[in-house]
Design a protein around this motif. Structure first.
Motif, PDB file in Angstrom:
ATOM      1  N   ARG A 140      82.702  86.273  11.769  1.00  0.00           N
ATOM      2  CA  ARG A 140      83.156  86.327  10.379  1.00  0.00           C
ATOM      3  C   ARG A 140      83.451  87.763   9.970  1.00  0.00           C
ATOM      4  O   ARG A 140      84.476  88.046   9.356  1.00  0.00           O
ATOM      5  CB  ARG A 140      82.090  85.725   9.464  1.00  0.00           C
ATOM      6  CG  ARG A 140      82.474  85.738   8.000  1.00  0.00           C
ATOM      7  CD  ARG A 140      81.397  85.051   7.150  1.00  0.00           C
ATOM      8  NE  ARG A 140      81.857  84.901   5.798  1.00  0.00           N
ATOM      9  CZ  ARG A 140      81.664  85.807   4.843  1.00  0.00           C
ATOM     10  NH1 ARG A 140      81.005  86.915   5.101  1.00  0.00           N
ATOM     11  NH2 ARG A 140      82.130  85.594   3.624  1.00  0.00           N
ATOM     12  N   ALA A 141      82.568  88.672  10.328  1.00  0.00           N
ATOM     13  CA  ALA A 141      82.751  90.084   9.977  1.00  0.00           C
ATOM     14  C   ALA A 141      84.011  90.657  10.631  1.00  0.00           C
ATOM     15  O   ALA A 141      84.748  91.419  10.000  1.00  0.00           O
ATOM     16  CB  ALA A 141      81.523  90.879  10.386  1.00  0.00           C
ATOM     17  N   LEU A 142      84.269  90.276  11.879  1.00  0.00           N
ATOM     18  CA  LEU A 142      85.457  90.775  12.571  1.00  0.00           C
ATOM     19  C   LEU A 142      86.741  90.300  11.906  1.00  0.00           C
ATOM     20  O   LEU A 142      87.670  91.083  11.696  1.00  0.00           O
ATOM     21  CB  LEU A 142      85.437  90.340  14.037  1.00  0.00           C
ATOM     22  CG  LEU A 142      84.462  91.066  14.942  1.00  0.00           C
ATOM     23  CD1 LEU A 142      84.407  90.405  16.313  1.00  0.00           C
ATOM     24  CD2 LEU A 142      84.831  92.531  15.076  1.00  0.00           C
ATOM     25  N   VAL A 143      86.795  89.029  11.565  1.00  0.00           N
ATOM     26  CA  VAL A 143      87.988  88.484  10.917  1.00  0.00           C
ATOM     27  C   VAL A 143      88.190  89.151   9.570  1.00  0.00           C
ATOM     28  O   VAL A 143      89.297  89.570   9.239  1.00  0.00           O
ATOM     29  CB  VAL A 143      87.877  86.946  10.763  1.00  0.00           C
ATOM     30  CG1 VAL A 143      88.980  86.400   9.871  1.00  0.00           C
ATOM     31  CG2 VAL A 143      87.903  86.279  12.119  1.00  0.00           C
ATOM     32  N   ARG A 144      87.136  89.293   8.816  1.00  0.00           N
ATOM     33  CA  ARG A 144      87.241  89.897   7.491  1.00  0.00           C
ATOM     34  C   ARG A 144      87.639  91.368   7.576  1.00  0.00           C
ATOM     35  O   ARG A 144      88.437  91.838   6.784  1.00  0.00           O
ATOM     36  CB  ARG A 144      85.932  89.738   6.717  1.00  0.00           C
ATOM     37  CG  ARG A 144      85.677  88.259   6.387  1.00  0.00           C
ATOM     38  CD  ARG A 144      84.510  88.051   5.483  1.00  0.00           C
ATOM     39  NE  ARG A 144      84.838  88.575   4.183  1.00  0.00           N
ATOM     40  CZ  ARG A 144      84.002  89.252   3.412  1.00  0.00           C
ATOM     41  NH1 ARG A 144      82.780  89.483   3.807  1.00  0.00           N
ATOM     42  NH2 ARG A 144      84.371  89.699   2.242  1.00  0.00           N
ATOM     43  N   SER A 145      87.122  92.106   8.566  1.00  0.00           N
ATOM     44  CA  SER A 145      87.473  93.520   8.674  1.00  0.00           C
ATOM     45  C   SER A 145      88.937  93.670   9.088  1.00  0.00           C
ATOM     46  O   SER A 145      89.619  94.573   8.626  1.00  0.00           O
ATOM     47  CB  SER A 145      86.554  94.241   9.662  1.00  0.00           C
ATOM     48  OG  SER A 145      86.781  93.804  10.980  1.00  0.00           O
TER      49      SER A 145
END
Length: 98
Positions: free
Chosen positions: A86-91
């Motif tokens: 989730r963090a990777l997609v959002r970043s």
């Protein structure tokens, strides 16, 4: 044995905290956590389901889920992996100015 358990709990604590924060924001319908929000849509499907299932549980069942996550390194790692996705997609999305 107690030291190992304590070490597992300490390792899992940030994961559990991030998961419960996500659940809380979703349950409160905060911006970015509604069905139509792009941030929520960017959340892996499996994590969205776990968050919604957790929020639908009675409090005692929620406590069991969190205790299991703290006691079982595989469960903690699985949750950490989903939160990382989730963090990777959002970043990536924020990096492109979306």
């Amino acid at each position: 044995m107690a030291r190992q358990r304590e070490a597992r709990h300490k390792h899992a604590e940030p994961i559990v905290n991030e998961f419960t924060a996500l659940c809380r924001k979703r349950s409160l319908g905060m911006a970015g956590y509604r069905d139509t929000s792009s941030d929520w849509k960017d959340t892996p499907q499996q994590l969205r389901e776990q968050v919604d299932n957790y929020n639908a549980m009675p409090e005692a069942a929620q406590r069991r889920v969190l205790a299991d996550m703290k006691d079982d390194p595989a469960k903690a790692k699985g949750m950490a992996d989903l939160l990382q996705q989730r963090a990777l997609v959002r970043s990536r999305d924020h990096g492109l100015g979306m």
